[in-house]
Design an enzyme around this catalytic site. Structure first.
Site, short mmCIF file in Angstrom:
data_model
loop_
_atom_site.label_atom_id
_atom_site.label_comp_id
_atom_site.label_asym_id
_atom_site.label_seq_id
_atom_site.Cartn_x
_atom_site.Cartn_y
_atom_site.Cartn_z
N ASP A 12 53.67 -8.24 29.51
CA ASP A 12 53.02 -7.65 28.34
C ASP A 12 52.95 -8.64 27.19
O ASP A 12 53.83 -9.48 27.01
CB ASP A 12 53.80 -6.39 27.92
CG ASP A 12 52.99 -5.50 26.99
OD1 ASP A 12 51.74 -5.60 27.00
OD2 ASP A 12 53.60 -4.73 26.24
N HIS A 29 44.72 -13.22 27.91
CA HIS A 29 44.82 -12.93 29.35
C HIS A 29 44.71 -14.22 30.16
O HIS A 29 45.41 -14.43 31.14
CB HIS A 29 43.73 -11.94 29.77
CG HIS A 29 43.93 -10.57 29.18
ND1 HIS A 29 45.13 -9.90 29.28
CD2 HIS A 29 43.11 -9.75 28.48
CE1 HIS A 29 45.02 -8.72 28.66
NE2 HIS A 29 43.81 -8.62 28.16
N LEU A 122 58.00 -15.93 50.19
CA LEU A 122 58.05 -15.02 49.03
C LEU A 122 56.95 -13.98 49.19
O LEU A 122 55.83 -14.32 49.58
CB LEU A 122 57.81 -15.82 47.74
CG LEU A 122 57.52 -15.01 46.47
CD1 LEU A 122 58.76 -14.25 46.01
CD2 LEU A 122 57.03 -15.93 45.34
C1 IPE Z 1 51.73 -2.20 30.80
O1 IPE Z 1 51.32 -2.79 29.63
C2 IPE Z 1 50.79 -2.53 31.89
C3 IPE Z 1 50.73 -3.93 32.29
C4 IPE Z 1 51.49 -4.90 31.88
C5 IPE Z 1 49.75 -4.19 33.27
P1 IPE Z 1 50.49 -2.00 28.54
O2 IPE Z 1 50.37 -2.89 27.38
O3 IPE Z 1 49.24 -1.47 29.12
O4 IPE Z 1 51.46 -0.78 28.22
P2 IPE Z 1 51.38 0.26 27.03
O5 IPE Z 1 50.09 1.01 27.17
O6 IPE Z 1 51.44 -0.50 25.76
O7 IPE Z 1 52.57 1.11 27.23
C1 IPE Z 2 48.88 -7.74 29.28
O1 IPE Z 2 49.22 -7.54 27.99
C2 IPE Z 2 48.97 -6.52 30.11
C3 IPE Z 2 47.71 -6.13 30.75
C4 IPE Z 2 47.31 -4.89 30.75
C5 IPE Z 2 46.90 -7.12 31.43
P1 IPE Z 2 48.39 -6.63 26.98
O2 IPE Z 2 46.93 -6.82 27.19
O3 IPE Z 2 48.89 -5.24 27.03
O4 IPE Z 2 48.79 -7.31 25.61
P2 IPE Z 2 49.18 -6.58 24.29
O5 IPE Z 2 50.36 -5.71 24.59
O6 IPE Z 2 47.99 -5.80 23.85
O7 IPE Z 2 49.53 -7.70 23.36
MG MG Z 3 50.43 -4.29 26.07
#
Ligand code: IPE
Ligand code: IPE
Ligand code: MG
Length: 224
Positions: A12, A29, A122
């Site tokens: 995240d 990303h 892995l």
């Molecule tokens: C969780 O992250 C999903 C992934 C990392 C793919 P999000 O950023 O989507 O989670 P929420 O919505 O903030 O909880």
């Molecule tokens: C990556 O982080 C998770 C995915 C859903 C790909 P986010 O896109 O949720 O990044 P933040 O939390 O908005 O910074």
């Molecule tokens: Mg996020």
């Protein structure tokens, strides 16, 4: 020292990193993919057998189309460019989640899974369109349909993680303290580490530090 067989990661913070440094979430990303490569290498160095990466949740469909398209394009290009290399490295790729993407991406995912199916160094489980609640409801439906007794063992057979041991360690980057519908059943006894850094700035050193701490935790599993 605790054995470490399976690491799960909620990657995240890409969007915030992108906005902070490049004025676009999508740039985050793209940068996050570099961290994925670093962490895969480091996972192999630690001789860890399973790595589960949360890449797209069932809730992430609520994002703008432009961002969703960008993410899946990134994944498509990653597979096209890197799957042979992953295969050569003896890495097995498995998708957990529902594969209901474009027919091109679905084919590519199936092909990548088939190609690497026999690899043993892995196993990378990529959670794509994955939601734990959906997975559990689906598993219960299958138990019911097949008139199986409701037991932990039987339920586990119908999860997408069947034949995969539960994660020992969960890491969530991005300074957010929640599970976001990730592996709710499977994480029952995982050690959980929340990391302040955003995913694109998370590196091998941070990962090593967490692993070192994990290895020294007293894991009780209910005992004393
Ligand atoms: C969780 O992250 C999903 C992934 C990392 C793919 P999000 O950023 O989507 O989670 P929420 O919505 O903030 O909880
Ligand atoms: C990556 O982080 C998770 C995915 C859903 C790909 P986010 O896109 O949720 O990044 P933040 O939390 O908005 O910074
Ligand atoms: Mg996020």
């Amino acid at each position: 020292m605790n054995p470490l067989n399976h690491v799960a990661i909620i990657m995240d913070g890409n969007g915030r990193w992108g906005l902070k440094y490049k004025k676009s979430r999508n740039a985050g990303h793209k940068e996050g993919l570099k961290t994925v490569e670093k962490i895969i290498k480091q996972t192999i160095k630690h001789k860890i057998k399973f790595l589960t990466l949360y890449a797209f949740s069932t809730e992430n469909w609520r994002r703008p189309k432009k961002e969703i398209n960008y993410l899946f394009n990134l994944l498509e290009n990653f597979l096209i460019n890197r799957i042979d290399e992953l295969h050569k490295q003896n890495i097995k790729l498995k998708i957990i989640g529902v594969k209901n993407f474009s027919s091109k991406l679905n084919k590519l995912l199936n092909l990548s899974e088939r190609k690497t199916d026999k690899n043993r160094l892995l196993q990378i489980n990529l959670a794509l369109n994955y939601g734990s609640k959906y997975e559990l409801v689906n598993a219960f439906k299958k138990l019911q349909k097949n008139k199986n007794k409701i037991t932990e063992k039987n339920l586990t057979k119908y999860l997408q993680t069947k034949n995969i041991p539960d994660p020992d360690l969960l890491i969530r980057t991005g300074n957010t303290h929640r599970l976001s519908n990730f592996l709710l059943w499977q994480l029952a006894y995982a050690e959980i580490f929340f990391e302040k850094k955003l995913w694109p700035e998370f590196n091998e050193k941070d990962y090593n530090k967490i692993i070192k701490k994990f290895k020294n935790i007293k894991r009780n599993f209910g005992k004393i």
